[in-house]
Design an enzyme around this catalytic site. Sequence first.
Site: not given
Ligand code: F6P
Length: 552
Positions: A358, A517, A389
């Site tokens: 990331e 998203k 394995h």
């Molecule tokens: O979608 C990626 C992300 O934004 C990560 O960077 C982050 O760790 C995760 O989602 C969870 O986000 P949040 O802590 O805001 O729920």
Amino acid sequence: MHEPNSQSESSTRHWQALEAHYQRLKNTPLSQLFAINPLRAQHFSVEFSGLFLDYSKQSFDESAFHSLIELAQTSGLEQRRDAMFQGNPTNSTEQRTVLHTALRNPDGEDLVVDGIDIRALVKKEQERLAVFANGIRQGTIKANDGGPFTEILNIGIGGSDLGPKMAVEALRPFAQEDLRFHFLSNPDTPALHAVLREIDPERTLVLVSSKTFTTQDTLANFSSVRQFLAQGLGGDEAAMRHCVALTASPQTAIHQGFAPECVFEFWDWVGGRYSMWSAIGLPILIAIGSAQFNAFLDGARAMDQHFLSAPLNANMPVLLALTGIWNHSVALDRSVMMAAYDSRLQFFTPYVQQLDMESNGKHVDHSGSPLTRPSGPIVWGGLGINGQHAYFQLVHQGTQRVPVEFIGVLKAPDQDSEHQRIVFSNMLAQAEALMVGRSREHIKAEMIEQGYAEDHAESLANHRSFAGNIPSTTLLVEALTPFNLGALAALYEHKIFAQGVIWGVNSFDQWGVELGKVLGKTIYDELRSEPKQDEHDSSTQALIARVFNALR
Ligand code: F6P
């Protein structure tokens, strides 16, 4: 601060020098590099605190190593490192400071950013967290029925799950025995039900971990767990007395019904994947208590100090970073396999995977210009002996070179030396086998000696031979204490930061996860109401229709 361009003149010169070194060395067997320099293992290893890193099984020699160090120097790594620790904006696309390092040094020199006393802020919240964790551990903070909390359920995903889950598992021998920990990240029904089957609402404390407090997966899981608690405890008010929020958006949590005293805060300048040192680390703090949690922070701080002060050629995170730079951007290896030889580290690879992929899975530099050479690798792997394995076959004999990072822990609690000998003989043999390989001539001669007919030996020799020359590093951890785990995690954070600087990328944003998203939201709305015609390609459209029909 001036953002470095990944293609400055001097860095181009160093990249070219490295490419020339690679051409010069690419047909030199690794074992020959050891023969040329009998002190190679000593030259290419470094020890710091409870960690020992041997990077001598990498395919560079002294001269190529020198060029790697020069590349690091001219990349501005030291300046950018110092700027990060001082709270200068480092996340250029979001105009954010990056100060997770301040979380492990609340008593350090004054650190005032935008008029805010960062140390005081951190200290105050850490004190609140310690009091709360202590109350849970000692049973003075009571559940609704006046009894103790014994089941701790963390609901969170990504950085709000992987670090705490990794550390709670790794530090299990230090955890209070009457507490059980559960981690719920995926919102699929089986995952939810598996957790609900295991917990008793009367004994369960729920930690809702989300930096933004808007993550759909986490909020969906929380909503169902909240209903489950409400049913078991006799209403939502009672349920919410069993819930705390760990977030950088406290108002959002309060808006959703959390009492202000049940909200523990961290800040914008702590990236999600760098957040286990903050309130997000509450499961770790509850598990091991504040003295051991402070040792965990101390270990990370020791690594911070080492990263800040050791010369680049003796700086563990930088050296680990440079092996990756050599492998991924010069030798063009596309992945790195992590192999941990201690089950307590079973969640270490997924933790590093998010941290690395990331952070450095980027295609442009700070100025938005496309990178001219590959950056972040695919990080994969898991427990070493299980992997041997399963997927090691591809690493030994497949068609792509996969560098390996071995991690072993020298001392285990209640150690059975016989078991540990088996573990370490496996780990060391794998690294050796990957390096030396076995030629077809050798295999053939061996088979003939064992009585195989010449033509049979000839026909099998190619199948049984190993090219070797697969590079690896070996990291030995003295013992998996909270201090050493803190140092280990910070080692990887800084390795990834150093690589990001050398590649010229912003390691602290993650725009790549956004499109999924946005489209996910559109499809979710369609699955709730009615699939729209002509909104998607025919594949997506047909799949939406199938899911819609299955769910109605
Ligand atoms: O979608 C990626 C992300 O934004 C990560 O960077 C982050 O760790 C995760 O989602 C969870 O986000 P949040 O802590 O805001 O729920």
